[in-house]
Design a protein around this motif. Structure first.
Motif, mmCIF file in Angstrom:
data_model
loop_
_atom_site.group_PDB
_atom_site.id
_atom_site.type_symbol
_atom_site.label_atom_id
_atom_site.label_comp_id
_atom_site.label_asym_id
_atom_site.label_seq_id
_atom_site.Cartn_x
_atom_site.Cartn_y
_atom_site.Cartn_z
ATOM 1 N N CYS A 1 -9.293 0.515 -4.767
ATOM 2 C CA CYS A 1 -8.024 0.999 -4.237
ATOM 3 C C CYS A 1 -8.311 2.267 -3.435
ATOM 4 N N CYS B 1 -4.193 1.636 -1.109
ATOM 5 C CA CYS B 1 -3.123 0.958 -1.834
ATOM 6 C C CYS B 1 -2.179 2.026 -2.378
ATOM 7 N N HIS C 1 -12.820 -4.811 -5.691
ATOM 8 C CA HIS C 1 -11.838 -4.118 -4.857
ATOM 9 C C HIS C 1 -11.778 -2.649 -5.258
ATOM 10 N N HIS D 1 -2.229 -4.884 -3.413
ATOM 11 C CA HIS D 1 -3.484 -4.264 -2.974
ATOM 12 C C HIS D 1 -3.801 -4.683 -1.544
#
Ligand SMILES: [Zn+2]
Ligand SMILES: [Zn+2]
Length: 166
Positions: A92, A95, A90, A102
């Motif tokens: 960010c 976010c 993942h 998230h």
């Protein structure tokens, strides 16, 4: 071991592919290290791809930073008992800073998720993209028409770390 070059004057952005971790109570993220910085656990210098630096606020670290402490990514993961794939996969981007929540924007086949109940949808998305195997818990899957492109139908996936790490 050379001392950290405290005259090193520049800022380094957080590298978004690695998760932010709280190491020994300090928010730390992966960024470039100044010359002379070494991992306080194993003594490695300048890890390829950057290393954890903390404490940090926001999304960049400004050097010189006399209170900075450095931990290489393998030592940081070992310290927190993170599994090999835990909190991986993942970046960010959209976010909120410093939030545990998230968001991934994903595309699915037309109709793929439409006839499912909310619970089925969570399970389907979590299994298809291996969220659970990567240490994440999917909380919500929401239609996101703004992410639709071509034949891929956009959905927003909200998730958090499956276990409390700090
Ligand atoms: Zn280390
Ligand atoms: Zn995120």
């Amino acid at each position: 071991m050379a001392p950290v070059d405290e005259s090193f004057n520049r800022y380094a952005p957080r590298m978004p592919k690695e998760p932010v971790l709280v190491i020994d109570g300090r928010r730390s993220f992966v960024a470039a290290w100044p010359p002379g910085a070494v991992c306080e656990e194993c003594g490695v210098e300048q890890p390829r791809g950057g290393g954890y630096v903390g404490p940090v606020l926001g999304e960049r670290v400004d050097y010189p930073k006399p209170d900075a402490r450095y931990t290489c990514p393998p030592c940081a993961r070992a310290k927190l008992g993170l599994g090999e794939r835990e909190l991986s996969g993942h970046m960010c981007q959209h976010c909120e800073d410093d939030s545990d929540l998230h968001i991934d924007g994903l595309r699915f086949l037309p109709g793929e998720l439409d006839s499912m109940s909310d619970a089925e949808r969570l399970e389907h998305v979590s299994a298809k993209y291996e969220y659970a195997e990567r240490g994440w818990q999917v909380l919500e899957v929401e239609s996101a028409p703004q992410l639709t492109a071509g034949t891929g139908v956009g959905w927003a996936v909200y998730f958090k770390a499956a276990r409390q790490l700090w």
